[in-house]
Design a protein around this motif. Structure first.
Motif, short mmCIF file in Angstrom:
data_model
loop_
_atom_site.label_atom_id
_atom_site.label_comp_id
_atom_site.label_asym_id
_atom_site.label_seq_id
_atom_site.Cartn_x
_atom_site.Cartn_y
_atom_site.Cartn_z
N GLU A 115 0.91 -1.84 -0.15
CA GLU A 115 0.33 0.20 0.28
C GLU A 115 0.78 1.16 -0.22
N SER A 118 -3.48 5.64 0.73
CA SER A 118 -5.04 4.54 0.90
C SER A 118 -5.39 3.86 -0.62
N LYS A 120 -3.59 1.05 -2.68
CA LYS A 120 -3.77 -1.01 -2.72
C LYS A 120 -2.45 -1.45 -3.51
N ASP A 186 -5.95 -0.24 -6.49
CA ASP A 186 -6.70 0.30 -6.27
C ASP A 186 -6.79 2.20 -5.84
N SER A 188 -9.26 4.03 -4.90
CA SER A 188 -10.40 4.25 -4.40
C SER A 188 -11.55 2.93 -4.37
N ASN A 189 -12.06 2.80 -3.89
CA ASN A 189 -13.06 2.14 -3.82
C ASN A 189 -14.14 2.32 -5.51
N LYS A 190 -13.47 3.77 -6.13
CA LYS A 190 -15.17 3.89 -7.24
C LYS A 190 -13.75 3.35 -8.57
N LYS A 192 -10.39 2.33 -9.85
CA LYS A 192 -9.38 0.87 -10.17
C LYS A 192 -8.66 1.13 -11.47
N SER A 240 -16.55 2.83 -10.65
CA SER A 240 -17.93 2.27 -10.11
C SER A 240 -18.69 3.55 -9.36
N LYS A 243 -22.35 1.12 -6.20
CA LYS A 243 -22.45 0.27 -5.97
C LYS A 243 -22.50 -1.54 -6.93
N SER A 246 -20.09 -0.47 -13.11
CA SER A 246 -18.88 0.04 -13.31
C SER A 246 -19.19 0.14 -14.81
#
Length: 325
Positions: A115, A118, A120, A186, A188-190, A192, A240, A243, A246
């Motif tokens: 990492e 934040s 990954k 990654d 963020s969560n949105k 990649k 994305s 949820k 995408s």
């Protein structure tokens, strides 16, 4: 380890134009090939795999393999035709060849996760090494059983002995050395993204060996050799916003050794090209799933089969379209 009796098929009655009908008195199980026709196939595969996971972040693996593939073939597939001056008889012509191929491959990979703040990262690095030796021979067939004429109805399939002589070998030696590296990030969560590159060094040597009646090599004829160094890559991203939704896009290049010979019996150029794709995916629960994508593919130096067991270069080709699933 398999061995089969070959089957050249059952001829149709030519008196029925536009229809396929058996001759009167001919059964579907009738064999027209020589009793000594056969196809023999032996293959041996060995593989060793080692995986070491030092911790949750680092894994090292190595796969070594060896294969030995042997094919021997003699049949009347060289020709089975109805005589023009006597449709009640067939003419047979024999065909024979042998093929021996041995390959050694080794692939080592390192997978490392880490990492940066934040973000990954999943890094994959690897090396591939492969060797191929293939020998295809030409079997010259002689004797009274080579080219024979038999009856369509109640054929006498044993028409005498056949002698076999290998007078030419086509030898293919190929080595490939590859290094590759890619990262899946990654952000963020949105969001990649991924990117990767691969370097390949492809070395080939193709030639004929001509043999005398004792199997001794009397002369050789080069067909082509050389080394090609090429770099290919791929990249892409996934966004994305929700949820269950995408959007994605990707672009990649490639190269592929054709391993085919033209009408001049020289190896054809290598095939290369690229592919681009964009699309979206949506899913609601386990009942609804939809993918909409557009793609474009470009291929250069593609080849196709030609007459006389040869190949020809077609040039370039494009493919594009939209898919909805």
């Amino acid at each position: 380890n398999d061995k089969f009796d070959t089957d050249t098929g059952v001829p149709a009655d030519p008196s029925f134009l536009g229809e396929v009908r058996l001759w009167d008195g001919v059964k579907r199980e009738t064999r027209y090939g020589d009793p000594s026709d056969f196809l023999s196939h032996k293959r041996y595969d060995y593989q060793l795999k080692y995986v070491r996971k030092t911790n949750e972040k680092l894994q090292i693996s190595n796969i070594a393999s060896y294969s030995d593939d042997q094919i021997k073939y003699v049949s009347n597939d060289g020709g089975l035709s109805i005589l023009a001056n006597d449709p009640s008889k067939l003419q047979r012509t024999s065909l024979g060849f042998n093929r021996y191929a041995k390959s050694i491959q080794n692939q080592i990979e390192v997978n490392y996760k880490f990492e940066i703040g934040s973000m990954k990262n999943t890094i994959l690095a690897g090396n591939f090494l492969g060797f191929l030796n293939e020998i295809s021979d030409r079997v010259k067939i002689s004797g009274p059983g080579k080219t024979t004429i038999i009856d369509v109805v109640n054929p006498k399939i044993n028409q005498g002995y056949r002698d076999y002589l290998v007078d030419r070998l086509r030898i293919r030696n190929e080595n490939i050395l590859s290094y590759y590296l890619q990262n899946w990030l990654d952000i963020s969560n949105k969001i990649k993204v991924f990117a990767g590159g691969r370097f390949d060094s492809f070395t080939s040597r193709y030639y004929y060996d001509f043999l005398d009646t004792t199997g001794k090599v009397t002369s050789s004829q080069p067909l082509g050799n050389g080394t090609l160094n090429t770099f290919t890559y791929r990249m892409g991203a996934v966004f994305s916003p929700l949820k269950n939704m995408s959007f994605y896009g990707s672009y990649s290049t490639y190269f592929k050794p054709t391993r085919k010979f033209g009408v001049d019996e020289k190896p054809l150029d290598l095939e290369d090209g690229f592919q681009a794709e964009v699309g979206t995916k949506t899913q609601y629960g386990n009942r609804f799933f939809m993918t909409l994508a557009g793609f474009y593919i470009k291929k250069n130096n593609i080849a196709e089969a030609a007459a006389g067991n040869t190949n020809r270069r077609l040039g370039d080709a494009e493919s594009k379209g939209v898919e909805l699933d």
